[in-house]
Enzyme design. Structure first.
Site, PDB file in Angstrom:
ATOM      1  N   ASP A  42      -0.920  20.286  41.199  1.00 51.57           N
ATOM      2  CA  ASP A  42       0.520  20.069  41.422  1.00 51.57           C
ATOM      3  C   ASP A  42       0.797  18.775  42.205  1.00 51.57           C
ATOM      4  OD1 ASP A  42       0.768  22.705  40.373  1.00 51.57           O
ATOM      5  OD2 ASP A  42       0.602  23.568  42.377  1.00 51.57           O
ATOM      6  N   GLU A 249       8.960  25.526  34.911  1.00 53.80           N
ATOM      7  CA  GLU A 249       8.690  25.268  36.341  1.00 53.80           C
ATOM      8  C   GLU A 249       8.362  23.788  36.522  1.00 53.80           C
ATOM      9  OE1 GLU A 249       5.280  27.699  37.361  1.00 53.80           O
ATOM     10  OE2 GLU A 249       3.929  26.535  36.092  1.00 53.80           O
TER      11      GLU A 249
HETATM   12  O1  FUB Z   1       0.166  25.985  41.932  1.00 51.26           O
HETATM   13  C1  FUB Z   1       0.853  27.201  41.757  1.00 51.26           C
HETATM   14  C2  FUB Z   1       1.847  27.076  40.674  1.00 51.26           C
HETATM   15  O2  FUB Z   1       1.195  26.739  39.456  1.00 51.26           O
HETATM   16  C3  FUB Z   1       2.856  25.967  40.856  1.00 51.26           C
HETATM   17  O3  FUB Z   1       3.827  26.258  41.801  1.00 51.26           O
HETATM   18  C4  FUB Z   1       3.327  25.836  39.463  1.00 51.26           C
HETATM   19  O4  FUB Z   1       4.093  24.706  39.209  1.00 51.26           O
HETATM   20  C5  FUB Z   1       2.014  25.857  38.712  1.00 51.26           C
HETATM   21  O5  FUB Z   1       1.403  24.604  38.662  1.00 51.26           O
END
Ligand code: FUB
Length: 350
Positions: A42, A249
């Site tokens: 991320d 997301e």
């Molecule tokens: O790293 C945990 C979660 O996985 C993140 O918050 C999302 O965007 C995905 O990458």
């Protein structure tokens, strides 16, 4: 029980992991992991004081079961990394914030981001509160690499995951956020009330990402959280069943030639897509893919300009051989066509 039945019981993440552990041996990545002594994911990149700073998640091995709520992403702290030049040596500045120093957070410190204002640095991060509900917090430091001191409480009015903070040309800051499934965005309605899971039908508008302006103090929202509209070329909202294009997301905002570029992950179809508009609030019109699927279930990115060139920061699971929750950050040069569209990056040769 037949093999078929066993297959049906596997979570989406387990299925992708099983597939990717087999694929990992044959995939030929175009870019190498930036960090190899620990797992990182991320990556939110910013240029501060002429250096590239990366604010990633710190992935760890865990006994938590792999499931579609993301319980296997059990991260507990953040390290900040810096590079003096693109693709150069990466410096690990050590632990910048630990969950034990965040009173309101119970577990799962997921994708963070950072911002600077008047010589102070702000680390924004999501975590599950002690009651299991995700919120977003902020921690303050004197240097881009931290250490950061967390505020006592989460940001009032915040919820869900994946904060991304954008500073506009007029110096106003906006926080974008939201993630489906384990990220709980489907639990919040348009009035910012906590409703529990509500998923729209496939032919209904998709659950939208959220945005709010930050106050001058960078610690509070300056307004009610707003929904972001992502439209197709006919001006229609993308639908919940449009899995190849709808928001899941990992939001990011950048500006190129006066246009706002809102980019994000599509989750279970693993694309990083983008949409453009004329205001930081949107609406944004869908344009296409920035990055095709990587090894691993999740895809998460950021975009930053350094000395006139643009770069994409992303992750895959190369180092762990395809373990979906053990990721490594990478970077690639990003290029625009003359009409402002972004050339899609395929991160593998095969
Ligand atoms: O790293 C945990 C979660 O996985 C993140 O918050 C999302 O965007 C995905 O990458």
């Amino acid at each position: 029980m037949s093999d078929n039945n066993n297959q049906e019981e596997l979570s989406d993440a387990e299925l992708v992991t099983a597939r990717d552990m087999a694929r990992a041996a044959t995939m030929q990545p175009k870019n190498s992991p930036l960090v190899t002594h620990m797992y990182t994911a991320d990556p939110s990149a910013h240029v501060f004081n002429n250096k590239i700073y990366i604010y990633p998640s710190h992935d760890i091995k865990t006994d938590m079961p792999m499931n579609d709520d993301g319980d296997h992403f059990a991260m507990r702290d953040y390290h900040v990394f810096s590079l003096d030049r693109p693709f150069g040596k990466v410096n690990d500045h050590g632990c910048a914030l630990d969950i034990d120093d965040v009173k309101w957070a119970g577990k799962q410190m997921w994708a963070p981001d950072a911002a600077e204002k008047d010589g102070k640095y702000y680390l924004y991060f999501p975590a599950r509160k002690h009651n299991g509900i995700f919120a977003i917090g902020v921690a303050v430091g004197d240097r881009p690499e931290g250490p950061f001191v967390a505020e006592k409480n989460e940001i009032e009015g915040s919820y869900s995951i994946d904060p991304a903070v954008y500073q506009d040309d007029d110096k106003e800051h906006y926080i974008y956020f939201g993630g489906l499934w384990g990220g709980q965005l489907q639990q919040w309605n348009s009035k910012n009330e906590h409703t529990g899971d509500i998923y729209p039908d496939d032919d209904q508008p998709a659950i939208p990402p959220r945005v709010a302006k930050l106050k001058d103090n960078m610690l509070e929202l300056a307004e009610e959280v707003r929904e972001i509209e992502i439209l197709d070329k006919n001006g229609e909202l993308l639908k919940a069943g449009d899995l190849e294009r709808r928001y899941f997301e990992g939001p990011w905002m950048h500006k190129y030639n006066g246009k706002y570029y809102f980019s994000y992950s599509t989750g279970e179809t693993h694309n990083i897509c983008y949409a453009t508009g004329d205001s930081p609030y949107g609406p944004f019109t869908y344009q296409g893919k920035i990055l095709t699927p990587v090894l691993g279930w999740t895809s998460h990115h950021s975009v930053a300009e350094y000395k006139g060139k643009w770069y994409l920061f992303y992750h895959d699971c190369q180092l762990s051989g395809g373990e979906t929750h053990l990721r490594n950050i990478k970077m690639a040069e990003l290029t625009y066509n003359e009409d402002g569209t972004i050339r899609t990056i395929d991160p593998y040769y095969n």
